[in-house]
Scaffold this active site. Structure first.
Site, PDB file in Angstrom:
ATOM      1  N   ASN A 197     -11.984  -7.123   2.371  1.00 57.47           N
ATOM      2  CA  ASN A 197     -12.732  -6.503   3.448  1.00 57.47           C
ATOM      3  C   ASN A 197     -13.471  -5.254   2.966  1.00 57.47           C
ATOM      4  O   ASN A 197     -13.441  -4.917   1.789  1.00 57.47           O
ATOM      5  CB  ASN A 197     -11.770  -6.177   4.614  1.00 57.47           C
ATOM      6  CG  ASN A 197     -12.418  -6.354   5.966  1.00 57.47           C
ATOM      7  OD1 ASN A 197     -13.590  -6.028   6.144  1.00 57.47           O
ATOM      8  ND2 ASN A 197     -11.664  -6.854   6.914  1.00 57.47           N
ATOM      9  N   HIS A 236      -3.872   9.236 -14.295  1.00 51.44           N
ATOM     10  CA  HIS A 236      -4.000  10.436 -15.120  1.00 51.44           C
ATOM     11  C   HIS A 236      -2.610  10.893 -15.535  1.00 51.44           C
ATOM     12  O   HIS A 236      -1.618  10.617 -14.844  1.00 51.44           O
ATOM     13  CB  HIS A 236      -4.697  11.556 -14.341  1.00 51.44           C
ATOM     14  CG  HIS A 236      -6.084  11.215 -13.928  1.00 51.44           C
ATOM     15  ND1 HIS A 236      -7.136  11.201 -14.811  1.00 51.44           N
ATOM     16  CD2 HIS A 236      -6.596  10.835 -12.734  1.00 51.44           C
ATOM     17  CE1 HIS A 236      -8.234  10.845 -14.176  1.00 51.44           C
ATOM     18  NE2 HIS A 236      -7.938  10.612 -12.910  1.00 51.44           N
TER      19      HIS A 236
END
Length: 149
Positions: A84, A114
């Protein structure tokens, strides 16, 4: 092994953001931009763009714009896939989406991460791990799936 080959491996890795192949990202950004500019009536054009963007794209893959990804070549759909609006896939590692998977609006599949340590993060250390979504899965709205799942 170069960075692109390492990214295609089905295992996690550490990288430095300077090592990431930005030229490949440019191609994906351009194809995503083209895809997001298509009319709802341009079903064949959308399918063609997904075939060019993804590593493997089942013909029954349907994505509502807006869609973004990092590289595209690391995304693989294996049957009916419905994604979607406003999906982001950070495909720094392989993303496999099983057949009959429905993904709600605002979903993020993030292989990329990270470093947790601030000094490593400041030095550009990143992480990546693959994502595999099985068959017959439904992810509701605003779900985030992190690498390694």
């Amino acid at each position: 092994m170069n960075m692109t080959e390492m990214m295609k491996q089905n295992q996690g890795y550490y990288s430095n953001n300077k090592d990431m192949p930005s030229k490949l990202q440019e191609k994906a950004k351009f194809l995503c931009w083209k895809y997001n500019q298509t009319s709802p009536l341009e079903k064949d054009k959308r399918q063609s763009l997904l075939q060019e963007l993804f590593g493997e794209c089942h013909p029954l893959t349907f994505i509502e714009p807006s869609f973004r990804c990092d590289y595209g070549f690391n995304i693989h759909t294996h049957g009916l896939t419905v994604i979607n609006y406003n999906c982001v896939i950070l495909d720094t590692s392989p993303v496999h989406i099983g057949e009959n998977t429905f993904i709600g609006p605002g979903t993020c599949l993030a292989c990329a991460g990270h470093a947790i340590d601030a000094k490593q993060r400041a030095a550009g250390v990143g992480t990546s791990a693959p994502i595999t979504i099985g068959r017959n899965v439904w992810l509701g709205a605003n779900v985030t799936i992190c690498g390694g799942v």
